[in-house]
Enzyme design. Structure first.
Site, PDB file in Angstrom:
ATOM      1  N   GLU A  91       0.847  -1.211   0.000  1.00 28.06           N
ATOM      2  CA  GLU A  91       0.000   0.000   0.000  1.00 28.06           C
ATOM      3  C   GLU A  91       0.872   1.247   0.000  1.00 28.06           C
ATOM      4  O   GLU A  91       1.983   1.244   0.525  1.00 28.06           O
ATOM      5  CB  GLU A  91      -0.842   0.023   1.282  1.00 28.06           C
ATOM      6  N   ASP A  92       0.339   2.336  -0.541  1.00 27.07           N
ATOM      7  CA  ASP A  92       1.036   3.622  -0.442  1.00 27.07           C
ATOM      8  C   ASP A  92       0.856   4.225   0.944  1.00 27.07           C
ATOM      9  O   ASP A  92       1.802   4.667   1.583  1.00 27.07           O
ATOM     10  CB  ASP A  92       0.554   4.600  -1.531  1.00 27.07           C
TER      11      ASP A  92
ATOM     12  N   ASP B  26      -4.768   5.148   5.931  1.00 26.30           N
ATOM     13  CA  ASP B  26      -5.343   6.320   6.603  1.00 26.30           C
ATOM     14  C   ASP B  26      -6.373   5.811   7.613  1.00 26.30           C
ATOM     15  O   ASP B  26      -6.029   5.501   8.761  1.00 26.30           O
ATOM     16  CB  ASP B  26      -5.949   7.217   5.513  1.00 26.30           C
TER      17      ASP B  26
ATOM     18  N   PHE C 213      -2.566  15.746   4.865  1.00 26.90           N
ATOM     19  CA  PHE C 213      -2.662  15.235   3.500  1.00 26.90           C
ATOM     20  C   PHE C 213      -1.327  15.401   2.801  1.00 26.90           C
ATOM     21  O   PHE C 213      -0.768  16.492   2.739  1.00 26.90           O
ATOM     22  CB  PHE C 213      -3.770  15.955   2.720  1.00 26.90           C
TER      23      PHE C 213
ATOM     24  N   ARG D 235       2.082  12.367  -8.341  1.00 27.73           N
ATOM     25  CA  ARG D 235       2.555  11.004  -8.053  1.00 27.73           C
ATOM     26  C   ARG D 235       4.041  10.832  -8.350  1.00 27.73           C
ATOM     27  O   ARG D 235       4.716  10.039  -7.712  1.00 27.73           O
ATOM     28  CB  ARG D 235       1.773   9.981  -8.882  1.00 27.73           C
TER      29      ARG D 235
END
Ligand code: IMP
Length: 169
Positions: free
Chosen positions: A93-94, A97, A146, A159
């Site tokens: 996963e990046d 959250d 964020f 990205r």
């Protein structure tokens, strides 16, 4: 101005550490690294090159976000094409959250009866610390902010930025 939260050097050092850990844990197991599109591609590409033996990769895609607000609904819109039965799977996963995407994906992959399933996430937002201890490989823990870059986007942008940036409104 967007602020650099994690720089290129810090990323490189952490990747090497994670690579060593994964190499120790998966040597001789022919693992599958299953990247969650699109965000994990940069992390996955760098991480597997820190592993000194052959691994397989594939991708899965879930959709849960629009803009900076979670919609609370996660759908799998592209599944893996590998047979994961009895395979050692590392879900890549990046960022985790709320953990909603991760939970949905874990449940989905468990149904495929892998020999083992662990999670490697580049970033972990320190919201749910109980969740933190269920994730074996975490690149960095960050606050509730964020961020973009290193695979992470805001509405499709940033990205390709090589560092993690805190996005200014
Ligand atoms: P969760 O389901 O709330 O854990 O959200 C996971 C997904 O939301 C990630 O895979 C990202 O696509 C997106 N996301 C959450 N936080 C951020 C962020 O700070 N920057 C960019 N994307 C984020």
């Amino acid at each position: 101005m967007n602020q650099v939260l994690i720089n290129h050097k810090e990323i490189q050092i952490r990747l090497r550490e994670l690579g060593e850990e994964l190499a120790r844990d998966y040597e001789g197991k022919n693992p599958v690294f299953l990247g969650v599109l699109n965000g994990s591609v940069i992390f996955l590409a760098d991480l597997i090159r820190e592993i000194p033996f052959s691994v397989e990769i594939d991708f899965i895609r879930a959709k849960s976000y629009s803009g900076t607000q979670s919609t609370g609904v996660v759908r799998i819109i592209k599944d893996t094409e590998l047979d994961l039965t009895n395979r050692h799977v590392v879900l890549v996963e990046d960022i985790v959250d709320t953990g909603l995407t991760l939970r949905t994906l874990q449940e989905h992959i468990h149904l495929k009866r892998p020999a083992s399933l662990e999670v490697a996430t580049f970033l972990f937002k320190k919201i749910d610390m109980e969740l933190r201890y269920k994730i074996k490989y975490v690149g960095f823990e960050i606050g509730n902010e964020f961020v973009v870059g290193y695979g992470l986007d805001f509405d499709g942008q940033y990205r390709n930025h090589p560092e993690i940036l805190k996005l200014e409104p």
